[in-house]
Design an enzyme around this catalytic site. Structure first.
Site, PDB file in Angstrom:
ATOM      1  N   TYR A  50       0.852  -1.197   0.000  1.00 38.02           N
ATOM      2  CA  TYR A  50       0.000   0.000   0.000  1.00 38.02           C
ATOM      3  C   TYR A  50       0.885   1.243   0.000  1.00 38.02           C
ATOM      4  O   TYR A  50       1.528   1.571   0.995  1.00 38.02           O
ATOM      5  CB  TYR A  50      -0.953   0.016   1.198  1.00 38.02           C
ATOM      6  CG  TYR A  50      -1.919  -1.159   1.270  1.00 38.02           C
ATOM      7  CD1 TYR A  50      -2.214  -1.927   0.138  1.00 38.02           C
ATOM      8  CD2 TYR A  50      -2.535  -1.503   2.467  1.00 38.02           C
ATOM      9  CE1 TYR A  50      -3.094  -3.001   0.210  1.00 38.02           C
ATOM     10  CE2 TYR A  50      -3.419  -2.578   2.539  1.00 38.02           C
ATOM     11  CZ  TYR A  50      -3.684  -3.322   1.410  1.00 38.02           C
ATOM     12  OH  TYR A  50      -4.559  -4.392   1.493  1.00 38.02           O
ATOM     13  N   PRO A 109     -15.437  -5.119   2.544  1.00 34.92           N
ATOM     14  CA  PRO A 109     -16.763  -5.559   3.001  1.00 34.92           C
ATOM     15  C   PRO A 109     -17.881  -4.605   2.595  1.00 34.92           C
ATOM     16  O   PRO A 109     -19.054  -4.978   2.641  1.00 34.92           O
ATOM     17  CB  PRO A 109     -16.601  -5.584   4.529  1.00 34.92           C
ATOM     18  CG  PRO A 109     -15.543  -4.566   4.819  1.00 34.92           C
ATOM     19  CD  PRO A 109     -14.577  -4.681   3.663  1.00 34.92           C
ATOM     20  N   ARG A 114     -16.034  -1.915  -1.813  1.00 31.00           N
ATOM     21  CA  ARG A 114     -15.212  -0.751  -2.220  1.00 31.00           C
ATOM     22  C   ARG A 114     -16.040   0.537  -2.199  1.00 31.00           C
ATOM     23  O   ARG A 114     -15.876   1.419  -3.027  1.00 31.00           O
ATOM     24  CB  ARG A 114     -14.603  -0.980  -3.606  1.00 31.00           C
ATOM     25  CG  ARG A 114     -13.774  -2.243  -3.695  1.00 31.00           C
ATOM     26  CD  ARG A 114     -13.107  -2.443  -5.038  1.00 31.00           C
ATOM     27  NE  ARG A 114     -12.097  -3.466  -4.932  1.00 31.00           N
ATOM     28  CZ  ARG A 114     -12.322  -4.777  -4.934  1.00 31.00           C
ATOM     29  NH1 ARG A 114     -13.558  -5.223  -5.064  1.00 31.00           N
ATOM     30  NH2 ARG A 114     -11.354  -5.643  -4.807  1.00 31.00           N
ATOM     31  N   PHE A 146     -19.209   0.801  -2.766  1.00 38.42           N
ATOM     32  CA  PHE A 146     -20.420   0.765  -3.600  1.00 38.42           C
ATOM     33  C   PHE A 146     -21.677   0.436  -2.805  1.00 38.42           C
ATOM     34  O   PHE A 146     -22.743   1.014  -3.028  1.00 38.42           O
ATOM     35  CB  PHE A 146     -20.229  -0.265  -4.730  1.00 38.42           C
ATOM     36  CG  PHE A 146     -21.372  -0.299  -5.681  1.00 38.42           C
ATOM     37  CD1 PHE A 146     -21.468   0.639  -6.699  1.00 38.42           C
ATOM     38  CD2 PHE A 146     -22.388  -1.234  -5.541  1.00 38.42           C
ATOM     39  CE1 PHE A 146     -22.548   0.636  -7.561  1.00 38.42           C
ATOM     40  CE2 PHE A 146     -23.474  -1.242  -6.402  1.00 38.42           C
ATOM     41  CZ  PHE A 146     -23.556  -0.307  -7.416  1.00 38.42           C
TER      42      PHE A 146
HETATM   43  N1  LIG Z   1      -6.000  -8.677   1.041  1.00 42.29           N
HETATM   44  C1  LIG Z   1      -6.253  -7.956  -0.007  1.00 42.29           C
HETATM   45  O1  LIG Z   1      -5.897  -8.300  -1.134  1.00 42.29           O
HETATM   46  C2  LIG Z   1      -7.021  -6.669   0.144  1.00 42.29           C
HETATM   47  C3  LIG Z   1      -7.591  -6.039  -0.970  1.00 42.29           C
HETATM   48  C4  LIG Z   1      -8.313  -4.866  -0.776  1.00 42.29           C
HETATM   49  C5  LIG Z   1      -8.434  -4.336   0.504  1.00 42.29           C
HETATM   50  N2  LIG Z   1      -7.845  -4.946   1.571  1.00 42.29           N
HETATM   51  C6  LIG Z   1      -7.974  -4.424   2.943  1.00 42.29           C
HETATM   52  O2  LIG Z   1      -9.341  -4.330   3.265  1.00 42.29           O
HETATM   53  C7  LIG Z   1      -9.664  -3.014   3.694  1.00 42.29           C
HETATM   54  C8  LIG Z   1     -11.086  -2.655   3.320  1.00 42.29           C
HETATM   55  O3  LIG Z   1     -11.340  -2.836   1.931  1.00 42.29           O
HETATM   56  P1  LIG Z   1     -11.517  -1.615   0.913  1.00 42.29           P
HETATM   57  O4  LIG Z   1     -10.977  -0.383   1.526  1.00 42.29           O
HETATM   58  O5  LIG Z   1     -10.980  -2.098  -0.382  1.00 42.29           O
HETATM   59  O6  LIG Z   1     -13.078  -1.521   0.687  1.00 42.29           O
HETATM   60  P2  LIG Z   1     -14.365  -1.243   1.595  1.00 42.29           P
HETATM   61  O7  LIG Z   1     -14.020  -1.299   3.012  1.00 42.29           O
HETATM   62  O8  LIG Z   1     -15.393  -2.138   1.061  1.00 42.29           O
HETATM   63  O9  LIG Z   1     -14.757   0.240   1.148  1.00 42.29           O
HETATM   64  C9  LIG Z   1     -13.914   1.331   1.339  1.00 42.29           C
HETATM   65  C10 LIG Z   1     -14.528   2.521   0.626  1.00 42.29           C
HETATM   66  O10 LIG Z   1     -15.789   2.833   1.190  1.00 42.29           O
HETATM   67  C11 LIG Z   1     -15.825   4.172   1.671  1.00 42.29           C
HETATM   68  N3  LIG Z   1     -16.560   4.124   2.954  1.00 42.29           N
HETATM   69  C12 LIG Z   1     -16.142   3.568   4.112  1.00 42.29           C
HETATM   70  N4  LIG Z   1     -17.085   3.669   5.065  1.00 42.29           N
HETATM   71  C13 LIG Z   1     -18.133   4.297   4.487  1.00 42.29           C
HETATM   72  C14 LIG Z   1     -19.403   4.690   4.953  1.00 42.29           C
HETATM   73  N5  LIG Z   1     -19.799   4.434   6.197  1.00 42.29           N
HETATM   74  N6  LIG Z   1     -20.236   5.335   4.081  1.00 42.29           N
HETATM   75  C15 LIG Z   1     -19.862   5.582   2.811  1.00 42.29           C
HETATM   76  N7  LIG Z   1     -18.667   5.233   2.312  1.00 42.29           N
HETATM   77  C16 LIG Z   1     -17.804   4.587   3.138  1.00 42.29           C
HETATM   78  C17 LIG Z   1     -14.396   4.595   1.805  1.00 42.29           C
HETATM   79  O11 LIG Z   1     -14.232   5.972   1.529  1.00 42.29           O
HETATM   80  P3  LIG Z   1     -13.525   6.987   2.599  1.00 42.29           P
HETATM   81  O12 LIG Z   1     -12.164   6.406   2.881  1.00 42.29           O
HETATM   82  O13 LIG Z   1     -13.453   8.255   1.843  1.00 42.29           O
HETATM   83  O14 LIG Z   1     -14.426   7.000   3.775  1.00 42.29           O
HETATM   84  C18 LIG Z   1     -13.688   3.768   0.722  1.00 42.29           C
HETATM   85  O15 LIG Z   1     -13.731   4.417  -0.525  1.00 42.29           O
HETATM   86  C19 LIG Z   1      -8.595  -2.152   3.025  1.00 42.29           C
HETATM   87  O16 LIG Z   1      -8.444  -0.905   3.681  1.00 42.29           O
HETATM   88  C20 LIG Z   1      -7.380  -3.031   3.113  1.00 42.29           C
HETATM   89  O17 LIG Z   1      -6.773  -2.897   4.386  1.00 42.29           O
HETATM   90  C21 LIG Z   1      -7.154  -6.112   1.397  1.00 42.29           C
END
Ligand SMILES: NC(=O)c1ccc[n+]([C@@H]2O[C@H](COP(=O)([O-])OP(=O)(O)OC[C@H]3O[C@@H](n4cnc5c(N)ncnc54)[C@H](OP(=O)(O)O)[C@@H]3O)[C@@H](O)[C@H]2O)c1
Length: 325
Positions: free
Chosen positions: A56, A204, A207, A209
């Site tokens: 990252y 979760p 992303r 959506f």
């Molecule tokens: N192992 C892997 O290959 C892998 C891949 C992807 C991700 N990850 C890990 O998993 C974590 C979470 O996944 P992710 O960040 O990809 O996706 P996510 O948690 O599904 O969604 C994150 C997105 O949602 C927004 N968001 C968060 N809370 C919200 C809310 N209450 N209302 C509206 N929008 C909201 C965030 O924007 P803002 O930041 O602007 O709030 C961000 O753009 C990552 O941070 C990373 O540590 C691991």
């Protein structure tokens, strides 16, 4: 905040993904001060399970997390990942889980995180050029040396999980899992339960959506992963909006936000499942943490189980080739 166990590692019921603070999404790296406040707020709320990775940035997200937890290391269950940066010359986005690369990677992560131990150290993607036994053998040595507390895998397939667990207990698997990505339910989740391995769903909120706040992709910048994700492009995106609308509909009935409903659905799937929603904003970490208090009825769970299936794969073609191996 409640606590649950991933294998024998105790963590908060919900974690915090730090990736988007530095990497992958529009606005990453634009406000480190708010990102650090977000991590502090998470810790204040008892959300102690923090997720980062060497890739990252690369590196900048671990540095940011390291800055945020300075003086508070004891409050944190710290998870990071190796294997997507080759230190032998290949650099970022080159798979390398060889013993020599892990040895280099772990020292860098410890330095950037400002700690002498990582609580949960995941292989980020399976490396077809290194037998998993060699990778896990090296991780077991790091455990014996006290540099790593527990080991994990990410997006590994069932055969690899079994082989890894036979060498050293795997504490958690981290893979994509959410209302619109249910792939782990078929083979992976039953195996994890058979072996006593915990499950950490990434992305979760789909992303972002599934929160219903993304109605157009026009604002994505060129570094945003979603700009090339099949679910966020062209006709697929337009069709998928219906899914977001359905989640918003259930959330209105529940009296919670769509993000909370998406998280509560995951929590209802078992105490061995610990989602790590990502946000770089204080208000949203508060909102997401409060999902632990959202109860869904049997009818609401059934409605969510029956959401319109997503159009498009959950990663682009290149990324899809790296998962489930
Ligand atoms: N192992 C892997 O290959 C892998 C891949 C992807 C991700 N990850 C890990 O998993 C974590 C979470 O996944 P992710 O960040 O990809 O996706 P996510 O948690 O599904 O969604 C994150 C997105 O949602 C927004 N968001 C968060 N809370 C919200 C809310 N209450 N209302 C509206 N929008 C909201 C965030 O924007 P803002 O930041 O602007 O709030 C961000 O753009 C990552 O941070 C990373 O540590 C691991």
């Amino acid at each position: 905040m409640q606590h649950v166990k991933l294998g024998d590692l105790e963590v908060s019921r919900i974690g915090l993904g730090a990736m988007g603070m530095s990497h992958g999404y529009t606005g990453a790296g634009s406000d480190d001060a708010e990102s650090i406040r977000t991590i502090h707020r998470a810790l204040d709320l008892g959300v102690n399970f923090l997720d980062t990775a060497e890739i990252y940035g690369p590196f900048t997200n671990e540095e940011l997390v390291g800055r945020a937890i300075r003086g508070r290391r004891d409050e944190v269950v710290l998870a990071t990942k190796f294997g997507l940066v080759s230190h032998a010359g290949g650099g970022p986005r080159h798979l390398d889980s060889s013993p020599a690369n892990i040895r280099t990677a772990v020292e860098g992560s410890l330095r950037r995180l400002g700690t002498d131990h990582i609580d949960l150290y995941y292989q980020h993607r399976v490396d077809p050029d290194t037998p998993i036994e060699d990778t896990v053998g090296t991780l077991a040595e790091l455990v014996a040396e006290g540099k790593v507390g527990h080991i994990g895998l990410s997006e590994a397939g069932v055969g690899t999980i079994r082989r890894a667990h036979a060498v050293h207990p795997v504490t958690a698997l981290q893979s994509e899992y959410s209302l619109w990505t249910r792939d782990p339910e078929d083979g992976v989740l039953p195996l994890l339960r058979e072996l006593g391995i915990g499950f950490v769903p990434y992305s979760p909120l789909g992303r972002g959506f599934l929160t219903g706040t993304i109605r157009s992709t026009d604002h994505f910048d060129t570094t945003d992963f979603r700009a090339t994700n099949p679910r966020f492009t062209g006709e697929n995106f337009r069709r998928n909006l219906r899914i977001a609308d359905e989640v918003v509909g259930v959330a209105t009935e529940v009296g919670a936000t769509p993000a909370q409903v998406a998280l509560a659905w995951l929590l209802a799937r078992g105490e061995d499942i610990v989602p790590i929603p990502g946000t770089k904003r204080v208000a949203r970490v508060e909102e997401n943490a409060a999902a632990v208090r959202v109860e869904l009825t049997t009818e609401q769970l059934a409605q969510l189980d029956a959401l319109t299936p997503a159009a498009g794969t959950h990663h682009n073609e290149e990324q899809m080739r790296l998962i489930g191996r």
